[in-house]
Design a protein around this motif. Sequence first.
Motif, PDB file in Angstrom:
ATOM      1  N   HIS A   1     -34.527  84.759 111.855  1.00  0.00           N
ATOM      2  CA  HIS A   1     -34.404  86.135 111.372  1.00  0.00           C
ATOM      3  C   HIS A   1     -33.078  86.734 111.807  1.00  0.00           C
ATOM      4  O   HIS A   1     -32.416  86.207 112.710  1.00  0.00           O
ATOM      5  N   GLU A   2     -32.733  87.854 111.173  1.00  0.00           N
ATOM      6  CA  GLU A   2     -31.568  88.603 111.645  1.00  0.00           C
ATOM      7  C   GLU A   2     -31.865  89.136 113.047  1.00  0.00           C
ATOM      8  O   GLU A   2     -32.959  89.610 113.329  1.00  0.00           O
ATOM      9  N   THR A   3     -30.866  89.049 113.900  1.00  0.00           N
ATOM     10  CA  THR A   3     -31.048  89.424 115.303  1.00  0.00           C
ATOM     11  C   THR A   3     -31.588  90.848 115.475  1.00  0.00           C
ATOM     12  O   THR A   3     -31.208  91.764 114.739  1.00  0.00           O
ATOM     13  N   GLY A   4     -32.441  90.995 116.466  1.00  0.00           N
ATOM     14  CA  GLY A   4     -32.966  92.303 116.828  1.00  0.00           C
ATOM     15  C   GLY A   4     -31.894  93.265 117.329  1.00  0.00           C
ATOM     16  O   GLY A   4     -32.154  94.456 117.498  1.00  0.00           O
ATOM     17  N   GLU A   5     -30.700  92.745 117.557  1.00  0.00           N
ATOM     18  CA  GLU A   5     -29.602  93.652 117.939  1.00  0.00           C
ATOM     19  C   GLU A   5     -29.202  94.555 116.786  1.00  0.00           C
ATOM     20  O   GLU A   5     -28.651  95.628 116.992  1.00  0.00           O
TER      21      GLU A   5
ATOM     22  N   ALA B   1     -26.935  86.225 113.060  1.00  0.00           N
ATOM     23  CA  ALA B   1     -26.071  87.406 112.964  1.00  0.00           C
ATOM     24  C   ALA B   1     -25.961  87.875 111.518  1.00  0.00           C
ATOM     25  O   ALA B   1     -26.126  87.086 110.581  1.00  0.00           O
ATOM     26  N   PRO B   2     -25.638  89.167 111.319  1.00  0.00           N
ATOM     27  CA  PRO B   2     -25.315  89.643 109.968  1.00  0.00           C
ATOM     28  C   PRO B   2     -24.245  88.733 109.357  1.00  0.00           C
ATOM     29  O   PRO B   2     -23.344  88.263 110.057  1.00  0.00           O
TER      30      PRO B   2
ATOM     31  N   HIS C   1     -29.113  92.247 106.540  1.00  0.00           N
ATOM     32  CA  HIS C   1     -27.677  91.966 106.436  1.00  0.00           C
ATOM     33  C   HIS C   1     -27.332  90.478 106.434  1.00  0.00           C
ATOM     34  O   HIS C   1     -26.229  90.090 106.784  1.00  0.00           O
ATOM     35  N   LEU C   2     -28.296  89.648 106.090  1.00  0.00           N
ATOM     36  CA  LEU C   2     -28.007  88.224 105.941  1.00  0.00           C
ATOM     37  C   LEU C   2     -27.467  87.991 104.523  1.00  0.00           C
ATOM     38  O   LEU C   2     -27.490  88.890 103.685  1.00  0.00           O
TER      39      LEU C   2
ATOM     40  N   ALA D   1     -20.883  84.479 112.593  1.00  0.00           N
ATOM     41  CA  ALA D   1     -22.275  84.097 112.302  1.00  0.00           C
ATOM     42  C   ALA D   1     -22.547  82.664 112.762  1.00  0.00           C
ATOM     43  O   ALA D   1     -23.613  82.355 113.293  1.00  0.00           O
ATOM     44  N   TRP D   2     -21.555  81.767 112.575  1.00  0.00           N
ATOM     45  CA  TRP D   2     -21.704  80.379 113.065  1.00  0.00           C
ATOM     46  C   TRP D   2     -21.863  80.360 114.581  1.00  0.00           C
ATOM     47  O   TRP D   2     -22.733  79.654 115.117  1.00  0.00           O
ATOM     48  N   ARG D   3     -21.017  81.137 115.274  1.00  0.00           N
ATOM     49  CA  ARG D   3     -21.089  81.158 116.738  1.00  0.00           C
ATOM     50  C   ARG D   3     -22.464  81.620 117.202  1.00  0.00           C
ATOM     51  O   ARG D   3     -23.071  81.048 118.100  1.00  0.00           O
ATOM     52  N   TYR D   4     -22.947  82.682 116.562  1.00  0.00           N
ATOM     53  CA  TYR D   4     -24.250  83.249 116.945  1.00  0.00           C
ATOM     54  C   TYR D   4     -25.368  82.232 116.693  1.00  0.00           C
ATOM     55  O   TYR D   4     -26.244  82.021 117.540  1.00  0.00           O
ATOM     56  N   ALA D   5     -25.318  81.590 115.527  1.00  0.00           N
ATOM     57  CA  ALA D   5     -26.365  80.610 115.184  1.00  0.00           C
ATOM     58  C   ALA D   5     -26.337  79.430 116.150  1.00  0.00           C
ATOM     59  O   ALA D   5     -27.383  78.937 116.596  1.00  0.00           O
TER      60      ALA D   5
END
Length: 399
Positions: A201-205, A232-233, A276-277, A364-368
């Motif tokens: 899912h999109e992060t709770g942030e 991340a978005p 925001h994905l 987004a890659w870094r976050y994933a």
Amino acid sequence: MRRAPTMHEPPPIAFFFSDEYARFDYGAAHPMRISRLALTVEVAGAYGLLDGPGVRVLPAKPAPDEDLHRFHRPEYLAALKRASAGEPGWDLLRWGLGSGDNPTFPGLYEYSALLAGATLSAGRLVEAGEVRVAFNIAGGLHHAAPARASGFCYVNDAAVLIAEFLARGRRVAYVDIDAHHGDGVQFGFYDTDRVLTISLHETGETLFPGTGFPEETGAGPGEGFSVNVPLAPGTDDEIFLWALEAVVPPLLRAYAPDLLVTQLGIDTHRTDPLAHLKLTIQGFRRAVEILRGCDLPWVALGGGGYDLANVPRAWAAAWAVMTGREIPDLLPDAARRALQEQGIRLETLSDPLAPPDPLERAQAWRYARASVAAVQELIFPRFGLAAGGAVPARGVPMG
Ligand SMILES: [Zn+2]
């Protein structure tokens, strides 16, 4: 005399729907549009996906109270009934009712019981081995808690079904690919090892409900059986599918549940107004193919999706995957007309490619990668999986 199925006949699969859904309405200003369900049926029907060998289209029947009690508290259901009947109540807000997200509208109890009934029927058919897959597009209301409405969800049909499976001694995997964290299901079964919940899912942030971090791994005997992959978005098809492949098939293989329940929200789509994905219909369809490839008795549920142009295409495509049929990308005339009546002009099931935003994509890659690495560190060893060993390297840009 009944004819025995031959090798060439596909195993039966079931699609649940009710014309009754059209009687209910969250309100003109609310993003949850119940008309998306009928529109899905029109598009799937135009493709001829609702008939043919092995396809059963079945009506939703309301779940009785005693079934809903498996997950929901009686006092809460009583409040839901009062709200549904239009009785004013000073205490409704205490149950999450009457807020902007969860309006009280006429018949909301009947609507909730109806879609939960479809999920229960779907689950029972799959559990009995009568069908291999059952899809309830109206289900997947994953935010509702035992005594609280949340995020447009009043009755948590997935949780009600899973609770029933548990009562019969089953072990269940729940995979949620909605843009929002599947909090109601996760926390409903947080302390048991008999349900493995996995949510991407999109992060709770940046998005409701603000939970769903990798560190939420379960409690007590359930420690290690709640899995979260926040994204991340800007996460697009490639990133989403990489994370899904890295986490879901290895864990499902290792856990080997009796049944798979999936929530297939399409608010991950790049045009969804609430999240925001940046998935496309073809990316979503690929995700459904990966879930199908896990080859488990499968109860598929709908979920979020707030752009009326996306929901019917996504769930018709998902149903095509479940039937195992190839369908042309060009929308049939009847589907185009049905969409046009809603002011939607589209020619194809899939989406055109859009130029990526390189900076957003790199982030987004870094976050994933960080989320998947956290899951591999916190969860994988409990299942005998090597941390990092199960991630396919192909398609992953490094650095
Ligand atoms: Zn959602």
